[in-house]
Scaffold this active site. Structure first.
Site, PDB file in Angstrom:
ATOM      1  N   GLY A  58       0.715  -1.391  -0.473  1.00 38.48           N
ATOM      2  CA  GLY A  58      -0.121   0.194  -0.093  1.00 38.48           C
ATOM      3  C   GLY A  58       1.371   0.666   0.018  1.00 38.48           C
ATOM      4  O   GLY A  58       1.827   1.106  -0.200  1.00 38.48           O
ATOM      5  N   GLY A  59       0.240   1.950   0.473  1.00 38.35           N
ATOM      6  CA  GLY A  59       0.730   3.584   0.495  1.00 38.35           C
ATOM      7  C   GLY A  59       2.341   3.529   1.125  1.00 38.35           C
ATOM      8  O   GLY A  59       3.367   3.864   1.029  1.00 38.35           O
ATOM      9  N   VAL A  84       1.987  -6.080   3.189  1.00 35.85           N
ATOM     10  CA  VAL A  84       0.892  -7.652   3.982  1.00 35.85           C
ATOM     11  C   VAL A  84       1.980  -8.735   3.520  1.00 35.85           C
ATOM     12  O   VAL A  84       1.902  -8.601   1.608  1.00 35.85           O
ATOM     13  CB  VAL A  84      -0.030  -7.776   3.554  1.00 35.85           C
ATOM     14  N   LYS A  86       1.229  -8.009   8.133  1.00 40.84           N
ATOM     15  CA  LYS A  86       0.678  -6.095   8.110  1.00 40.84           C
ATOM     16  C   LYS A  86       2.184  -4.935   8.560  1.00 40.84           C
ATOM     17  O   LYS A  86       1.988  -4.942  10.224  1.00 40.84           O
ATOM     18  CB  LYS A  86      -0.743  -5.434   8.365  1.00 40.84           C
ATOM     19  N   ASP A 144     -15.207   3.449   7.320  1.00 40.60           N
ATOM     20  CA  ASP A 144     -14.597   3.632   5.956  1.00 40.60           C
ATOM     21  C   ASP A 144     -15.343   1.717   5.775  1.00 40.60           C
ATOM     22  O   ASP A 144     -15.031   1.269   4.995  1.00 40.60           O
ATOM     23  CB  ASP A 144     -13.682   3.494   6.189  1.00 40.60           C
TER      24      ASP A 144
END
Length: 754
Positions: free
Chosen positions: A401-402, A406, A421, A520
């Site tokens: 991710g940013g 993972v 993670k 979210d």
């Protein structure tokens, strides 16, 4: 010699060659040889590229010149149509001669490329205006019965007689007159020689008919070689010339020179006595722009040929016309040839320098061999350390991710698979944001650890390594997130959606009881998985922007003060909008105080996605308009987008979840789950174990990736091709969702606003 001995000898030969190349002498010889080979290839490729670029530039220049001439000719010919309309007004034999001739004179003024305007009457009377040698304008009236022609010039709007000539000219015998009578409509003639000037030209003729169909007059607009040649553009290239011609070689314009041969026959290309044009007319002309190399006795020429087609003055031009620009090859490519010679000399010098540097480099490489061996050993040791994370060993990376990654991992003692993670310290480019990122990571881990619901992702461990890597260990899921299910398999049956939403409510109920808001909820954060014989287990993921309902300054003051964060009392400031456009409640968009019913609104949006395969409001209108729709616009009819069985009770439940007013929604997640369970499902539509087993048989996850050393780990932004690929292939889409994959470019996919 036995076969084994032969095989051993075959294996030893490549080994001996490799050792020879790796020896000091081999390195000193091989590297300069490679540099020489590469230099020669680069030089040849550069020479080819230079020639190709020069050829392309030459074609472009010629094509531009040909197009300029083509545009000039088309502009000149297209003047025929408006002139015909004006001549028609003057086609009256009873109209005074003085008035007609003055008006013909005025029509000729400022008409480039036109040689003559005329009106011919059935009694042999001819009235016209023409361009005289030197550019002067003259008008005339002649009569076939009288055999004379009266010439005038126009001065201050009045006719001034200049001469009277005896003439045998009768317009009724000319080809343009007969052609107009034959077609009884506007028509273009074939190229012919004009009566008085003997120049080659073409005429646009049109008969004027009275109400009974009798011809009253014939109108003409004439274009000859001289007029067109004076008008069309001269080539700007040195020694270049342009020509307008027909397919059979008749010349219509040749602006390269001022003097053109005049005779009683049509002007042909051979009459110009130009070797380049002689070679041009030997070519075959197509209906598209082309480029040709013309060999002649005085060297090669380059030519660009373009057709002039289409309708002119409303009718098709009868012959194929072409415009060509020719230029000596040496004019365009001469500088290129000189540049090639200079580049060869420069390349040879550069190659000699490169060989010398290669010798120095090769010698230094030999000296560094021992250091490389030591460095490799150290790298292997560092890699082994990097792949150990607490009690777990990293096996294969599942996604990035940013700032996070993972990994699939195994416990070193229990051999239990898990998902880890982690956020590496080097991924935090802004030092000022490190304390806040660390606090969010800690809170997410603590939030997940406090949850006990079967439908919330389970966390096993949390920590920070000595190298500053934040990590927590979670269960490894086998399945797909709800976004990927719809992308891969389309909208889902209503009975299955009901079961999924009930399970999601169980996770939300526990979170809300603990005073936590997810904020979210979206399809990528709801994961359908299987475990042993259990199928369709829904897990809620990504608590990265979770907020406590009773979060106060006292609850966070101590931890934030230690981390150096400002004492705001909340990591999310009042009025800040976090979440995913398309899945946010109106009060969340407006930055108002939230409760658990904001998550229920988002859950209703997820159910809508599963049932219809689209979001509640389309994102094509842009993010601002989308948010405005969630706040103000009425809810669309879900039933219009659902295929198959769809109970009205389900639509009413989802409509209540998506109510604009918070008080119109279900009181809490348990109340919503109860309403969903109360929906009657006929036996023939029930989502049975057999149907679930059949669906999961169709899902086959992608095989796991090979282990990657830490030196090859690269951090990519959320929503990148790598992150989206996980969801598309089903390779533990958990990796995509738990990272909070965020914005994605796939149509109609949820986008997260952080």
């Amino acid at each position: 010699m036995t076969s084994r001995t032969k095989h051993t000898g075959q294996q030893a030969r490549p080994v001996r060659i490799a050792r020879a190349l790796a020896s000091p002498i081999g390195v000193v010889i091989t590297i300069p040889a490679l540099v020489i080979a590469v230099g020669l290839v680069v030089m040849l490729v550069g020479r080819s590229a230079t020639r190709s670029a020069s050829d392309s530039m030459a074609r472009h220049q010629l094509a531009e010149q040909a197009m300029a001439v083509q545009n000039d000719v088309v502009f000149a010919l297209d003047q025929a149509s408006p002139l015909m309309d004006r001549l028609r007004v003057l086609a009256d034999p009873a109209r005074p001669m003085d008035d007609v001739l003055v008006r013909l004179h005025d029509l000729m003024v400022g008409r480039p490329g036109i040689a003559f305007l005329s009106i011919s009457f059935p009694d042999g009377t001819f009235r016209g205006a023409q361009l005289e040698p030197g550019g002067a304008l003259a008008v005339q009236e002649s009569s076939a019965t009288r055999g004379d022609a009266h010439w005038f010039v126009v001065n201050a709007g009045a006719l001034v007689p200049t001469r009277v000539e005896h003439t045998s000219y009768d317009p009724r015998t000319r080809g343009f007159y007969r052609l107009a009578l034959q077609h009884r409509a506007r028509v273009w003639t074939e190229p012919y020689t004009f009566f008085r000037s003997h120049e080659t030209g073409i005429t646009c003729a049109e008969p004027v008919l009275d109400a009974t169909g009798v011809v009253v007059a014939v109108l003409t607009v004439d274009f000859d070689v001289g007029a067109l040649s004076d008008f069309v553009a001269r080539p700007v290239l040195d020694q270049a010339r342009s020509i307008v011609f027909t397919r059979d070689g008749t010349v219509l314009a040749y602006p390269a020179g001022n003097e053109l041969p005049v005779s009683d026959h049509l002007l042909r290309g051979k009459d110009l006595h130009d070797p380049a044009l002689d070679a041009l007319f030997d070519q075959t002309f197509g209906n598209a722009q082309s480029f040709a190399v013309l060999p002649t006795r005085d060297g090669a020429y380059l030519a660009s040929i373009a057709p002039i087609g289409g309708k002119r003055a409303g009718v098709d031009v009868p012959l194929d016309w072409f415009v060509a620009t020719v230029v000596p090859e040496r004019t365009l490519l001469g500088p290129t040839h000189a540049l090639e010679k200079s580049s060869v000399i420069a390349s040879a010098g550069a190659l000699a320098i490169a060989v010398g540097l290669a010798l120095v480099l090769a010698w230094n490489l030999v000296r560094m061999r021992r250091q490389v061996v030591t460095a490799r050993a150290e790298a292997r040791t560092a890699e082994a350390r990097a792949r150990e994370l607490g009690s777990y060993r990293l096996v294969a990376k599942l996604g990035t991710g940013g700032m996070g990654e993972v990994w699939r991992a195994e416990h070193r003692l229990l051999a239990r698979s898990a998902a880890i993670k982690l956020i590496r310290a080097e991924a935090m480019h802004d030092p000022d944001s490190v304390p806040e990122i660390r606090e969010r990571f800690r809170r997410e881990a603590q939030t997940l650890a406090s949850m006990r619901s079967r439908h919330t992702i389970a966390i096993f461990d949390y920590g920070v390594t000595a190298e500053g890597v934040f990590y927590y260990v979670m269960e490894l899921l086998d399945g797909l997130d709800l976004e990927s299910i719809v992308v891969r398999y389309g909208p889902q049956p209503a009975e299955r959606v009901i079961q999924m939403m009930v399970q999601a409510c169980a996770s939300l109920a526990e979170a809300h009881d603990a005073g936590l808001l997810h904020r979210d909820i979206k399809p990528p954060n709801l994961f359908a998985c299987r475990a042993a014989d259990e199928l369709d287990i829904v897990k809620l993921l990504d608590f990265g922007i979770v907020q406590s309902l009773n979060e106060t300054a006292n609850s966070l003051h101590a931890s934030l003060e230690l981390e150096g964060l400002p004492d705001t009392g909340k990591l999310t400031q009042l009025g800040a909008m976090l979440g995913t456009p398309g899945f946010m409640a109106p009060e969340q968009i407006l930055g108002m105080t939230l409760d658990g019913r904001a998550d229920l609104y988002a859950l209703g949006c997820c159910a809508w996605w599963l049932l219809a395969g689209r979001e509640v409001f389309s994102r094509d209108v842009g993010e601002a308009k989308l948010l405005h729709r969630h706040i103000n616009e009425p809810l669309p009819k879900l039933g219009e987008h659902v295929r198959g069985w769809f109970p009205p009770e389900l639509e009413r439940v989802l409509a209540s979840c998506l109510a604009k007013d918070v008080d119109d929604r279900p009181a809490d997640a348990r109340a919503l789950a109860a309403q969903l369970r109360a929906i009657p499902i006929p036996a023939d539509h029930a989502w049975t174990d057999e149907r679930a087993i059949e669906w999961w048989k169709s899902y086959q996850p992608k095989p796991a990736e090979s282990p990657l050393p830490s030196a090859e780990v690269q951090v990519i932004m959320p929503g990148s091709a790598a992150a989206r690929g996980l969801a598309a292939t089903g390779d533990h889409a958990f990796a995509n969702t738990v990272l909070g994959a965020g914005d994605t470019t796939l149509p109609e996919r949820p986008q997260r606003r952080r």
